[in-house]
Design a protein around this motif. Sequence first.
Motif, PDB file in Angstrom:
ATOM      1  N   ASN A 161       0.989  -1.207  -0.001  1.00 18.99           N
ATOM      2  CA  ASN A 161      -0.054   0.134   0.222  1.00 18.99           C
ATOM      3  C   ASN A 161       0.787   1.309  -0.325  1.00 18.99           C
ATOM      4  OD1 ASN A 161      -2.650  -0.839  -0.164  1.00 18.99           O
ATOM      5  ND2 ASN A 161      -3.067  -0.939   1.949  1.00 18.99           N
ATOM      6  N   LEU A 162       1.885   1.213   0.790  1.00 22.35           N
ATOM      7  CA  LEU A 162       2.750   2.420   0.977  1.00 22.35           C
ATOM      8  C   LEU A 162       3.464   2.634  -0.633  1.00 22.35           C
ATOM      9  CD1 LEU A 162       4.094   4.630   2.402  1.00 22.35           C
ATOM     10  CD2 LEU A 162       6.266   2.973   3.126  1.00 22.35           C
ATOM     11  N   ALA A 163       3.776   1.596  -1.398  1.00 22.72           N
ATOM     12  CA  ALA A 163       4.392   1.789  -2.576  1.00 22.72           C
ATOM     13  C   ALA A 163       3.197   2.378  -3.574  1.00 22.72           C
ATOM     14  CB  ALA A 163       4.735   0.359  -3.026  1.00 22.72           C
ATOM     15  N   PHE A 164       1.932   1.798  -3.313  1.00 30.26           N
ATOM     16  CA  PHE A 164       0.885   2.382  -4.219  1.00 30.26           C
ATOM     17  C   PHE A 164       0.793   3.928  -4.034  1.00 30.26           C
ATOM     18  CE2 PHE A 164      -1.280  -1.902  -5.006  1.00 30.26           C
ATOM     19  CZ  PHE A 164      -1.161  -1.785  -6.256  1.00 30.26           C
ATOM     20  N   VAL A 165       0.905   4.231  -2.746  1.00 29.01           N
ATOM     21  CA  VAL A 165       0.576   5.595  -2.397  1.00 29.01           C
ATOM     22  C   VAL A 165       1.743   6.598  -2.761  1.00 29.01           C
ATOM     23  CG1 VAL A 165       0.200   7.356  -0.495  1.00 29.01           C
ATOM     24  CG2 VAL A 165      -1.030   5.365  -0.490  1.00 29.01           C
ATOM     25  N   THR A 166       2.815   6.026  -2.771  1.00 29.11           N
ATOM     26  CA  THR A 166       4.012   6.670  -3.370  1.00 29.11           C
ATOM     27  C   THR A 166       3.981   6.887  -4.742  1.00 29.11           C
ATOM     28  OG1 THR A 166       5.364   5.669  -1.585  1.00 29.11           O
ATOM     29  CG2 THR A 166       6.613   6.832  -3.222  1.00 29.11           C
ATOM     30  N   PHE A 167       3.708   6.118  -5.599  1.00 27.51           N
ATOM     31  CA  PHE A 167       3.707   5.926  -7.063  1.00 27.51           C
ATOM     32  C   PHE A 167       2.611   6.998  -7.523  1.00 27.51           C
ATOM     33  CE2 PHE A 167       6.047   2.090  -7.314  1.00 27.51           C
ATOM     34  CZ  PHE A 167       7.274   2.406  -7.938  1.00 27.51           C
TER      35      PHE A 167
ATOM     36  N   LEU B 176      -4.706   9.815  -8.750  1.00 24.85           N
ATOM     37  CA  LEU B 176      -5.174   9.276  -7.722  1.00 24.85           C
ATOM     38  C   LEU B 176      -5.588   7.707  -7.959  1.00 24.85           C
ATOM     39  CD1 LEU B 176      -7.984  11.674  -6.602  1.00 24.85           C
ATOM     40  CD2 LEU B 176      -5.983  10.883  -5.460  1.00 24.85           C
ATOM     41  N   ASP B 177      -5.347   7.208  -9.091  1.00 25.97           N
ATOM     42  CA  ASP B 177      -5.733   5.659  -9.194  1.00 25.97           C
ATOM     43  C   ASP B 177      -5.105   4.900  -8.064  1.00 25.97           C
ATOM     44  OD1 ASP B 177      -6.806   5.247 -12.249  1.00 25.97           O
ATOM     45  OD2 ASP B 177      -5.754   7.173 -11.806  1.00 25.97           O
TER      46      ASP B 177
END
Lengths: 99, 260
Positions: free
Chosen positions: A42-48, A55-56
């Motif tokens: 999740n952290l990687a998703f938010v960072t990317f 916002l995807d």
Amino acid sequence: MGTTPYLVLSALLFTVGAVGVLLRRNAIVVFMCIELMLNAANLAFVTFARLHGGLDGQVIAFFVMVVAAAEVVVGLAVIVAIFRTRRSASVDDASLLRY
Amino acid sequence: MNGEAIVFWVVAPVALLAAIGLVFTRKAVHGALLLAVTMVCLAVLYVAQEAPFLGVVQVVVYTGAVMMLFLFVLMLVGVDASDSLVETIRGQRWIGLLAGLVFGGLLVLAVTRSPFDEPRGLARVTPEGNVPGLADIIFTRYVWAFEITSALLITAALGAMVLAHRERTQPRPSQRELAGRRLRAGGAAVSPLPSPGVYARHNAIGTPALLPDGTPAESSISRVLASRGATGSVSQANADVIRVEELDRRSGEPTQGGTT
């Protein structure tokens, strides 16, 4: 501040979670380590999401959280059911399908 | 160093240390609390990365609901359900650690070597703020996935209820049947177990009662207290009895009342 420190933290958290899954026997601890890996992803998703300016990534992280909550509910119910019949929460004890 | 960097370098080590602690603590309860610390730290990082909604959801869903569920199950399964140290597969521990180190090294190497642009930030795509932006995208492009999520949640709740429900295979034994079973078993006491001794010098509930011959009755202390080591030990009571008997012999007459 750049993207790399966040991604390194995410990679390290994921690794710690994976090592926990490999090393620990207690089913509940293994489960918590899986949660840790999901959080790292999740952290990687938010960072990317921030890196690409869309916002995807955050929406996907949100869905991951929902699915993780559902998974925790079912998984813990399975652990409780196994513990009731075998009086043990060790992942090594439930090996009946092996034979 | 800007504010975001300070937040990151304060929070990230805490998150990582707590995660490592989760893997290496002996007790599962400590692991659960450490995991909660990691999740709160991650929530702070989400907020720092322009995702305040996800930060709040992280706190509510993960540290609030999921970790509570974990703690409840730990309570049911037994707090001291610690790991056995027997390796089922030979050398699994070292191989697992090695695999983890190699995997983590590769991942970190790949991340640090790849060039990333400066993050574009979300200010351009979410002029009205994070939550309206997310609402827009969830209820338009991802609305189908969102609807499917509700089916998933209902299925999960039903599944948990089915799995955790226990059907009684035989009727509950009545008091009469229980008494009959106890009598037929023979040997064991039909009467209630003796109550613990009440003496002046010891924690009464943890002190065994004394039988007529002066020996302590082990069945008088609660099994839970005994396994926790919270009892004034049986040998201690024994020593007291012996000392009092000696005093009696010296003074020539038995002391009245309790022994210790």
